[in-house]
Design an enzyme around this catalytic site. Structure first.
Site, PDB file in Angstrom:
ATOM      1  CG  HIS A 162      34.578  34.561  39.771  1.00 33.69           C
ATOM      2  ND1 HIS A 162      35.399  34.635  38.663  1.00 33.69           N
ATOM      3  CD2 HIS A 162      35.130  35.391  40.682  1.00 33.69           C
ATOM      4  CE1 HIS A 162      36.395  35.466  38.904  1.00 33.69           C
ATOM      5  NE2 HIS A 162      36.257  35.953  40.133  1.00 33.69           N
ATOM      6  CG  LEU A 198      40.026  45.932  37.638  1.00 33.21           C
ATOM      7  CD1 LEU A 198      41.473  45.806  38.088  1.00 33.21           C
ATOM      8  CD2 LEU A 198      39.939  46.693  36.314  1.00 33.21           C
ATOM      9  CG  HIS A 212      35.190  38.470  35.934  1.00 28.65           C
ATOM     10  ND1 HIS A 212      36.081  38.653  34.916  1.00 28.65           N
ATOM     11  CD2 HIS A 212      35.921  38.208  37.040  1.00 28.65           C
ATOM     12  CE1 HIS A 212      37.303  38.511  35.389  1.00 28.65           C
ATOM     13  NE2 HIS A 212      37.238  38.232  36.666  1.00 28.65           N
ATOM     14  CE  LYS A 214      40.461  34.083  37.356  1.00 23.26           C
ATOM     15  NZ  LYS A 214      39.935  34.927  38.421  1.00 23.26           N
ATOM     16  CG  HIS A 245      41.166  38.664  35.267  1.00 22.18           C
ATOM     17  ND1 HIS A 245      40.461  39.174  36.338  1.00 22.18           N
ATOM     18  CD2 HIS A 245      41.428  39.725  34.467  1.00 22.18           C
ATOM     19  CE1 HIS A 245      40.319  40.477  36.200  1.00 22.18           C
ATOM     20  NE2 HIS A 245      40.897  40.841  35.067  1.00 22.18           N
ATOM     21  CG  HIS A 284      37.523  37.283  44.891  1.00 17.29           C
ATOM     22  ND1 HIS A 284      38.794  36.963  44.468  1.00 17.29           N
ATOM     23  CD2 HIS A 284      36.825  37.595  43.769  1.00 17.29           C
ATOM     24  CE1 HIS A 284      38.862  37.087  43.153  1.00 17.29           C
ATOM     25  NE2 HIS A 284      37.683  37.464  42.694  1.00 17.29           N
ATOM     26  CB  ALA A 317      39.574  46.496  41.292  1.00 16.87           C
ATOM     27  CG  ASP A 320      34.669  39.073  40.425  1.00 20.92           C
ATOM     28  OD1 ASP A 320      35.465  38.524  41.206  1.00 20.92           O
ATOM     29  OD2 ASP A 320      34.992  40.024  39.680  1.00 20.92           O
TER      30      ASP A 320
HETATM   31  C1  NCD Z   1      38.914  40.899  42.614  1.00 21.35           C
HETATM   32  C2  NCD Z   1      39.506  40.957  44.021  1.00 21.35           C
HETATM   33  O1  NCD Z   1      39.322  41.980  44.690  1.00 21.35           O
HETATM   34  O2  NCD Z   1      40.115  39.972  44.455  1.00 21.35           O
HETATM   35  N1  NCD Z   1      38.561  42.233  42.213  1.00 21.35           N
HETATM   36  C3  NCD Z   1      37.670  42.577  41.249  1.00 21.35           C
HETATM   37  O3  NCD Z   1      37.552  43.753  40.955  1.00 21.35           O
HETATM   38  N2  NCD Z   1      36.918  41.679  40.653  1.00 21.35           N
HETATM   39  C4  NCD Z   1      39.874  40.256  41.665  1.00 21.35           C
HETATM   40  C5  NCD Z   1      39.266  39.898  40.332  1.00 21.35           C
HETATM   41  O4  NCD Z   1      38.445  38.979  40.223  1.00 21.35           O
HETATM   42  O5  NCD Z   1      39.601  40.552  39.334  1.00 21.35           O
HETATM   43 ZN    ZN Z   2      37.208  37.641  40.757  1.00 21.13          ZN
END
Ligand code: NCD
Ligand code: ZN
Length: 347
Positions: free
Chosen positions: A16, A222, A177, A102, A139, A18, A266, A250
């Site tokens: 996981h 989050l 997560h 997702k 999520h 980003h 977040a 994450d």
């Molecule tokens: C993630 C993001 O910034 O893309 N933020 C987070 O707090 N984890 C989105 C997500 O996975 O919730």
């Molecule tokens: Zn995420």
């Protein structure tokens, strides 16, 4: 802590992440690719990656941003919306563009505005995914403003997760997560078709840490970190070696100015030290013997993939997490545990 001075495991994967796009992608990707053989790439760009063409193009941009000499495979995901095209997802899955899809409940987190407003709107898509064996990544938080932010995952289990698993008995699902003891317990009641990722920050911080001596925006993500009892339940689950639980950082970079703001974003950027931080947690729990299962074996087994062939070695050695990572557009990102001394280092 154990007396071990070094640890060699199969090369791990991150289930996981980003990666973002453009300059941020270029800044973030080397950290992930240094440690992990593969990663599940989240589709919450703006605009979101909803179709197979957009995912294939995004994958090309990731490969183009990969520094020479690093071997890394991005595994792409589709961002589900109320209007997702089941046939396009199925074609993308068949041709190896998509590994999974997702589900963001609309409004649950960063760039989730185009997400699903009611799970009933994607029942047709889920039926197709169940039929073809395409995993659903969730999520798991309700967006009902009447539900306290610390209860949103727990309520989601009963309102959405349980009914969906009952309705689609063959659907493979990753509860992403997880942050609560309730989620740990729930996942354990399920068969092997249900997995869960656990981030390193949820293993290391609880909700009081976000407010320790003042508000700490770089610890805000989050789902938000919960009480200490939940952190302990997550540590027990991750280090158990059980097949349900696998590594997913994450890691979610946002610029310092977007984090240190009246309405801060977040997301925690853990990529610069992720594997080392997980190793530290497993060491503290005297569970280094379970580290390879969590980091390198359980994830591939869930996804029906082979574990990576190569190995990586971590050594017990102090080093300091960088204070800041510079992005080519002039912005900066603050890593999780910036400036802290860690006791394990990836060789
Ligand atoms: C993630 C993001 O910034 O893309 N933020 C987070 O707090 N984890 C989105 C997500 O996975 O919730
Ligand atoms: Zn995420």
């Amino acid at each position: 802590m154990s007396n071990k001075e070094s640890l060699t495991i199969r090369r791990p994967d991150d289930w996981h992440i980003h990666l973002r796009d453009g300059a941020m992608l270029e800044a973030a990707l080397p950290y992930t690719a240094r440690q992990f053989g593969r990663a599940i790439v989240m589709p919450n760009l703006a605009p979101p990656v909803t179709g197979s063409q957009a995912a294939a193009a995004y994958r090309e941009r990731i490969y183009a941003a990969l520094p020479d000499g690093l071997k890394f495979e991005p595994l792409m995901t589709a961002y589900l919306t109320d209007k997702s095209d089941a046939n396009d997802l199925a074609q993308g899955f068949k041709h190896g563009v998509f590994t999974a899809a997702k589900l963001y409940p609309a409004g649950a987190t960063t760039n989730s505005d185009s997400g699903v407003t009611d799970i009933a709107n994607i029942h047709g898509v889920l039926e197709k995914m169940e039929e073809i064996g395409m995993p659903l990544l969730v999520h798991g938080e309700v967006t009902d403003p009447d539900i306290d932010i610390f209860d949103r995952e727990h309520v989601f289990i009963h309102r959405v997760m349980e009914p969906t698993l009952n309705r689609f008995q063959g659907l493979k699902v990753v509860f992403e997560h997880i942050t609560t003891a309730a989620a740990v317990d729930f996942v354990r009641t399920q068969g092997p078709r249900v997995g869960a990722t656990i981030t390193v920050h949820h293993l290391m911080i609880n909700r009081s840490d976000i407010f320790r001596g003042g508000i700490r925006p770089h610890m805000y993500c989050l789902p938000v970190a919960k009480r200490e009892q939940h952190r302990l339940a997550l540590r027990e689950a991750a280090t158990s070696g059980e097949a349900h639980f696998f590594l997913g950082t994450d890691t979610a970079p946002h610029t310092v100015s977007d984090k240190e703001s009246a309405c801060g974003c977040a997301g925690i950027f853990s990529a610069p030290a992720a594997l080392e931080l997980y190793a530290q947690v497993f060491d503290e729990e005297r569970a280094l013997d379970q580290f390879e299962a969590f980091a390198s074996l359980n994830g591939p087994a869930f996804y029906g993939l082979e574990p990576n062939g190569e190995t990586v070695t971590l050594k017990r050695e102090d080093w300091v997490v960088p204070e800041s990572v510079t992005v080519a557009d002039g912005s900066a990102v603050k890593p999780f545990m910036a400036g802290e001394t860690l006791s394990w280092r990836l060789v």
